[in-house]
Design a protein around this motif. Structure first.
Motif, PDB file in Angstrom:
ATOM      1  N   THR A 226      -0.668   4.444  -0.741  1.00  0.00           N
ATOM      2  CA  THR A 226      -1.701   4.715   0.251  1.00  0.00           C
ATOM      3  C   THR A 226      -2.925   5.387  -0.352  1.00  0.00           C
ATOM      4  O   THR A 226      -3.896   5.642   0.364  1.00  0.00           O
ATOM      5  CB  THR A 226      -1.127   5.623   1.363  1.00  0.00           C
ATOM      6  OG1 THR A 226      -0.692   6.859   0.792  1.00  0.00           O
ATOM      7  CG2 THR A 226       0.048   4.949   2.063  1.00  0.00           C
ATOM      8  N   LYS A 227      -2.856   5.664  -1.646  1.00  0.00           N
ATOM      9  CA  LYS A 227      -4.014   6.222  -2.357  1.00  0.00           C
ATOM     10  C   LYS A 227      -3.917   5.814  -3.830  1.00  0.00           C
ATOM     11  O   LYS A 227      -2.822   5.468  -4.312  1.00  0.00           O
ATOM     12  CB  LYS A 227      -4.048   7.735  -2.218  1.00  0.00           C
ATOM     13  CG  LYS A 227      -2.834   8.452  -2.802  1.00  0.00           C
ATOM     14  CD  LYS A 227      -2.941   9.966  -2.573  1.00  0.00           C
ATOM     15  CE  LYS A 227      -1.721  10.679  -3.159  1.00  0.00           C
ATOM     16  NZ  LYS A 227      -1.794  12.146  -2.958  1.00  0.00           N
ATOM     17  N   PRO A 228      -5.025   5.806  -4.553  1.00  0.00           N
ATOM     18  CA  PRO A 228      -4.989   5.395  -5.973  1.00  0.00           C
ATOM     19  C   PRO A 228      -4.032   6.277  -6.773  1.00  0.00           C
ATOM     20  O   PRO A 228      -3.990   7.494  -6.608  1.00  0.00           O
ATOM     21  CB  PRO A 228      -6.441   5.585  -6.427  1.00  0.00           C
ATOM     22  CG  PRO A 228      -7.250   5.500  -5.168  1.00  0.00           C
ATOM     23  CD  PRO A 228      -6.398   6.108  -4.095  1.00  0.00           C
ATOM     24  N   LEU A 229      -3.232   5.645  -7.652  1.00  0.00           N
ATOM     25  CA  LEU A 229      -2.262   6.380  -8.466  1.00  0.00           C
ATOM     26  C   LEU A 229      -2.933   6.923  -9.719  1.00  0.00           C
ATOM     27  O   LEU A 229      -3.790   6.270 -10.331  1.00  0.00           O
ATOM     28  CB  LEU A 229      -1.104   5.463  -8.859  1.00  0.00           C
ATOM     29  CG  LEU A 229      -0.227   4.956  -7.694  1.00  0.00           C
ATOM     30  CD1 LEU A 229       0.777   3.921  -8.219  1.00  0.00           C
ATOM     31  CD2 LEU A 229       0.497   6.113  -7.031  1.00  0.00           C
ATOM     32  N   SER A 230      -2.500   8.095 -10.132  1.00  0.00           N
ATOM     33  CA  SER A 230      -3.019   8.676 -11.375  1.00  0.00           C
ATOM     34  C   SER A 230      -2.272   8.075 -12.567  1.00  0.00           C
ATOM     35  O   SER A 230      -1.177   7.509 -12.413  1.00  0.00           O
ATOM     36  CB  SER A 230      -2.839  10.198 -11.356  1.00  0.00           C
ATOM     37  OG  SER A 230      -1.461  10.527 -11.348  1.00  0.00           O
ATOM     38  N   ARG A 246       7.938  -3.256 -10.830  1.00  0.00           N
ATOM     39  CA  ARG A 246       7.180  -3.902  -9.753  1.00  0.00           C
ATOM     40  C   ARG A 246       5.759  -3.356  -9.714  1.00  0.00           C
ATOM     41  O   ARG A 246       5.518  -2.173  -9.994  1.00  0.00           O
ATOM     42  CB  ARG A 246       7.838  -3.631  -8.401  1.00  0.00           C
ATOM     43  CG  ARG A 246       9.095  -4.419  -8.161  1.00  0.00           C
ATOM     44  CD  ARG A 246       9.468  -4.342  -6.691  1.00  0.00           C
ATOM     45  NE  ARG A 246      10.710  -5.009  -6.388  1.00  0.00           N
ATOM     46  CZ  ARG A 246      11.188  -5.169  -5.169  1.00  0.00           C
ATOM     47  NH1 ARG A 246      10.498  -4.725  -4.132  1.00  0.00           N
ATOM     48  NH2 ARG A 246      12.344  -5.780  -4.970  1.00  0.00           N
ATOM     49  N   ASP A 247       4.833  -4.231  -9.329  1.00  0.00           N
ATOM     50  CA  ASP A 247       3.451  -3.807  -9.165  1.00  0.00           C
ATOM     51  C   ASP A 247       3.315  -3.075  -7.816  1.00  0.00           C
ATOM     52  O   ASP A 247       3.741  -3.579  -6.769  1.00  0.00           O
ATOM     53  CB  ASP A 247       2.493  -5.004  -9.193  1.00  0.00           C
ATOM     54  CG  ASP A 247       2.438  -5.646 -10.575  1.00  0.00           C
ATOM     55  OD1 ASP A 247       2.665  -4.919 -11.557  1.00  0.00           O
ATOM     56  OD2 ASP A 247       2.200  -6.873 -10.644  1.00  0.00           O
ATOM     57  N   ILE A 248       2.727  -1.886  -7.883  1.00  0.00           N
ATOM     58  CA  ILE A 248       2.498  -1.094  -6.661  1.00  0.00           C
ATOM     59  C   ILE A 248       1.052  -1.310  -6.235  1.00  0.00           C
ATOM     60  O   ILE A 248       0.116  -0.850  -6.895  1.00  0.00           O
ATOM     61  CB  ILE A 248       2.773   0.399  -6.912  1.00  0.00           C
ATOM     62  CG1 ILE A 248       4.178   0.624  -7.461  1.00  0.00           C
ATOM     63  CG2 ILE A 248       2.567   1.195  -5.615  1.00  0.00           C
ATOM     64  CD1 ILE A 248       5.280   0.181  -6.532  1.00  0.00           C
ATOM     65  N   ASN A 249       0.878  -2.086  -5.180  1.00  0.00           N
ATOM     66  CA  ASN A 249      -0.464  -2.358  -4.680  1.00  0.00           C
ATOM     67  C   ASN A 249      -1.018  -1.139  -3.948  1.00  0.00           C
ATOM     68  O   ASN A 249      -0.299  -0.443  -3.219  1.00  0.00           O
ATOM     69  CB  ASN A 249      -0.458  -3.559  -3.727  1.00  0.00           C
ATOM     70  CG  ASN A 249      -0.042  -4.831  -4.440  1.00  0.00           C
ATOM     71  OD1 ASN A 249      -0.408  -5.051  -5.596  1.00  0.00           O
ATOM     72  ND2 ASN A 249       0.740  -5.669  -3.753  1.00  0.00           N
ATOM     73  N   THR A 250      -2.300  -0.918  -4.164  1.00  0.00           N
ATOM     74  CA  THR A 250      -2.959   0.212  -3.507  1.00  0.00           C
ATOM     75  C   THR A 250      -3.661  -0.265  -2.232  1.00  0.00           C
ATOM     76  O   THR A 250      -4.426  -1.238  -2.272  1.00  0.00           O
ATOM     77  CB  THR A 250      -3.987   0.883  -4.440  1.00  0.00           C
ATOM     78  OG1 THR A 250      -3.309   1.352  -5.605  1.00  0.00           O
ATOM     79  CG2 THR A 250      -4.663   2.046  -3.736  1.00  0.00           C
ATOM     80  N   GLN A 251      -3.374   0.385  -1.144  1.00  0.00           N
ATOM     81  CA  GLN A 251      -3.993   0.053   0.146  1.00  0.00           C
ATOM     82  C   GLN A 251      -4.421   1.373   0.789  1.00  0.00           C
ATOM     83  O   GLN A 251      -3.628   2.020   1.469  1.00  0.00           O
ATOM     84  CB  GLN A 251      -2.991  -0.681   1.043  1.00  0.00           C
ATOM     85  CG  GLN A 251      -3.609  -1.261   2.307  1.00  0.00           C
ATOM     86  CD  GLN A 251      -2.573  -1.976   3.158  1.00  0.00           C
ATOM     87  OE1 GLN A 251      -2.163  -1.473   4.183  1.00  0.00           O
ATOM     88  NE2 GLN A 251      -2.150  -3.160   2.715  1.00  0.00           N
ATOM     89  N   PRO A 252      -5.645   1.792   0.530  1.00  0.00           N
ATOM     90  CA  PRO A 252      -6.070   3.130   0.974  1.00  0.00           C
ATOM     91  C   PRO A 252      -5.916   3.307   2.493  1.00  0.00           C
ATOM     92  O   PRO A 252      -6.410   2.491   3.273  1.00  0.00           O
ATOM     93  CB  PRO A 252      -7.547   3.181   0.564  1.00  0.00           C
ATOM     94  CG  PRO A 252      -7.682   2.168  -0.528  1.00  0.00           C
ATOM     95  CD  PRO A 252      -6.723   1.071  -0.168  1.00  0.00           C
TER      96      PRO A 252
END
Length: 593
Positions: A226-230, A246-252
């Motif tokens: 739910t927010k950009p990963l560091s 797995r790819d973790i998609n970012t969806q703000p």
């Protein structure tokens, strides 16, 4: 002139319509705002209640699964397996772990040695058996070695299924021999919403501190950020293979902590809005959220606004009708107040007249009894004169003891005269009624001081039998009633041979009844209903006809009753019924006598 008046009326009407229209708009805006806030409040309340149910389920299930490793590590097959000095058959332990997995509802139960190699597993007969695999890189393994136990969320390397891993070290004689792990699939929690009755309008997520959605009843939200990963978070995930590559998609997602609202924007679609309730799940270092959609809240207000518009228009029409009639109502109100003022003035006049009649009745009673009272006063005065003359002669002769005796007799006569005069003064004074409990015997004793001479004058025999009981009365008014009734009895027995006055009492249902009976001529049957009416009298040329009327009003003011009846043989009786307990309300001006 007519044109000018028409313009003024038109201007007044236009102004009124503008004010009404503005009021309607303001009212609808207020209703819209209040309706939105109310619906949001109800939605938040429902979210909080349903989140509490969900949180309790998560907590209780995690506690149940957490107890399994402790149960498994105490099994004898488990302890024998970890003894490296001997070889063992793994089948009993694998079967035991399979039984535990089926009974508990867990996904998998398996054992790792101290190097992280799986030595026994509940899925030992399946193609994707864990036996022989090394999971030393998993967080739940090395944290269990460090802290004795651990709970972690990860994606399975073989099954690809998301789940919660609960681990606990196995010790033998203080030495760590391995780790027991219980895996619970995420679907065990995600499919529980219907059974918990959290409502179809609600959705939940389990989100870790990095903002990644670990679980959700909405498949499209699972394993998104739910927010950009560091970079630190990404490196930690890669090292522990928590999400199996797995790819973790970012969806703000836009969380507003102040209003507890959430906005989710999806590319190519309108943003969706929710209110949310949040509760931490400390064992997983994550938070449980329950979302409730509020996009329909605004749309739902239109039906409310339509109904409100009709109601407001109806209110405005009613208000206008009221305004039209207000002028006439004001005039009516002015007339009513004028009439009330006149009625109050007349009431005061009637009250003053009533009090004057009461005083006149008292004076008339005293006047009727004056001959007997004068005799009672003149007797002691005559005796005192004789004793004074005798005392003078005795003084000259020096017979001081006899003079002292005469003085004591004179003192007694003075006290007797003073008592009669004091009771007359007490009887004739006027004051506001003061209700209290007074002894019945005392009331009759004081009345007999006034009426006693009249009884002696007409040679009337008195029979007085009263209990030692108190009644709720004003003493002066009550004594006036007694004097009036006894005086009437004397008058009724003037022309009869047997003259006897009997006074007695009896108690019934908390009320005291006093019966005053005479042996007079009685009351004619056709006048029994009229004797308590004002100005009714049977004394031709003697009396105002107010005594019994006022007496009845006085007794009513004590919450009592006054009635009359003829005796079965001769004469008549008057019955006074009085309260023997304290009254509940003071006398109003209308009840005062």
């Amino acid at each position: 002139m007519v044109t000018k008046t028409g313009r003024l009326l038109q201007q007044k009407l236009s102004t009124k319509l503008c004010v009404y229209f503005l009021g309607l708009i303001i009212g609808l805006c207020a209703i819209y705002h209040v309706g939105v806030q109310y619906d949001l409040k109800q939605t938040r309340q429902n979210s909080t209640e349903n989140l509490e149910k969900l949180h309790q389920y998560f907590t209780s299930e995690l506690a149940r699964f957490t107890s399994i490793p402790n149960l498994v590590r105490q099994n004898t097959h488990m302890l024998d397996l970890l003894d490296n000095k001997t070889s063992h058959d793994l089948k009993p332990l694998n079967e035991y772990l399979a039984d535990i997995q089926i009974a508990s509802g867990a996904s998998d139960v398996y054992v790792l040695n101290e190097q992280g190699w799986v030595t026994a597993s509940s899925n030992w007969q399946t193609p994707h058996s864990y036996i022989g695999s090394n999971f030393a890189f998993r967080k739940y393994f090395y944290e269990a070695l460090e802290k004795d136990s651990a709970i972690d969320f990860a994606v399975g390397l073989r099954s690809g299924a998301r789940g919660i891993y609960i681990s606990q070290v196995i010790e033998q004689k203080g030495e760590v021999k391995g780790v027991i792990v219980v895996k619970v699939n995420a679907s065990h929690f995600e499919d529980v919403r219907d059974s918990l009755d959290t409502g179809h309008q609600h959705s939940f997520i389990l989100m870790d501190k990095s903002g990644i959605v670990l679980m959700s009843d909405q498949e499209k939200w699972r394993l998104i950020s739910t927010k950009p990963l560091s970079q630190t978070d990404i490196a930690e995930f890669d090292a522990s293979r928590q999400f199996s590559g797995r790819d973790i998609n970012t969806q703000p997602w836009r969380f507003d902590e102040q209003t507890e609202q959430l906005q989710i924007s999806t590319e190519g679609r309108l943003a969706k809005h929710f209110v949310y309730a949040k509760k931490p799940l400390d064992s997983l270092n994550a938070s449980l959220y329950l979302f409730s959609a509020i996009d329909d809240v605004t749309a739902n207000q239109w039906s409310r606004l339509a109904l409100s518009s009709v109601l407001l228009l109806a209110l405005l029409i009613i208000f206008e009708i009221i305004l039209v009639k207000l002028a006439g109502y004001k005039q009516l109100l002015f007339t009513q107040r004028s009439l009330e003022a006149q009625i109050n003035a007349r009431s005061e006049q009637l009250l003053e007249t009533q009090q004057a009649l009461l005083r006149a009745t008292k004076l008339a009673t005293i006047g009727q009894l004056s001959a007997g009272i004068n005799h009672e006063i003149s007797q002691p005065l005559t005796a005192m004169s004789a004793y004074l003359a005798s005392s003078k002669r005795l003084l000259l002769k020096g017979q001081f003891e006899k003079v002292q005796e005469n003085l004591l007799l004179i003192e007694a006569l003075i006290k007797r005269t003073h008592t009669i005069v004091a009771q007359l003064k007490h009887f004739s004074k006027s004051q506001k009624p003061k209700l209290a409990l007074h002894k019945l015997k005392d009331l009759f004793a004081n009345a007999l001081i006034i009426i006693g001479p009249e009884l002696k004058k007409h040679d009337i025999k008195l029979s007085l039998e009263l209990d030692d009981i108190a009644v709720w009365v004003d003493p002066i008014l009550c004594e006036q009633v007694i004097v009036n009734l006894l005086s009437n009895a004397c008058h009724a027995m003037q022309d009869v041979e047997v003259k006897k006055l009997t006074i007695s009492n009896y108690t019934d249902a908390g009320q005291l009844s006093i019966k005053i009976s005479d042996t007079g001529t009685g009351i004619e049957s056709h006048t029994l209903e009229s004797i308590f009416e004002p100005f009714f009298t049977t004394k031709s040329g003697n009396g105002l006809g107010l005594g019994l009327s006022i007496s009845k009003q006085i007794i009513h003011s004590f919450k009592g009753e006054l009635s009359a009846e003829n005796n079965s043989d001769i004469g008549a009786s008057f019955i006074l019924t009085l309260q023997t307990s304290i009254g509940s309300e003071p006398l109003s001006n209308e009840k005062r006598i």
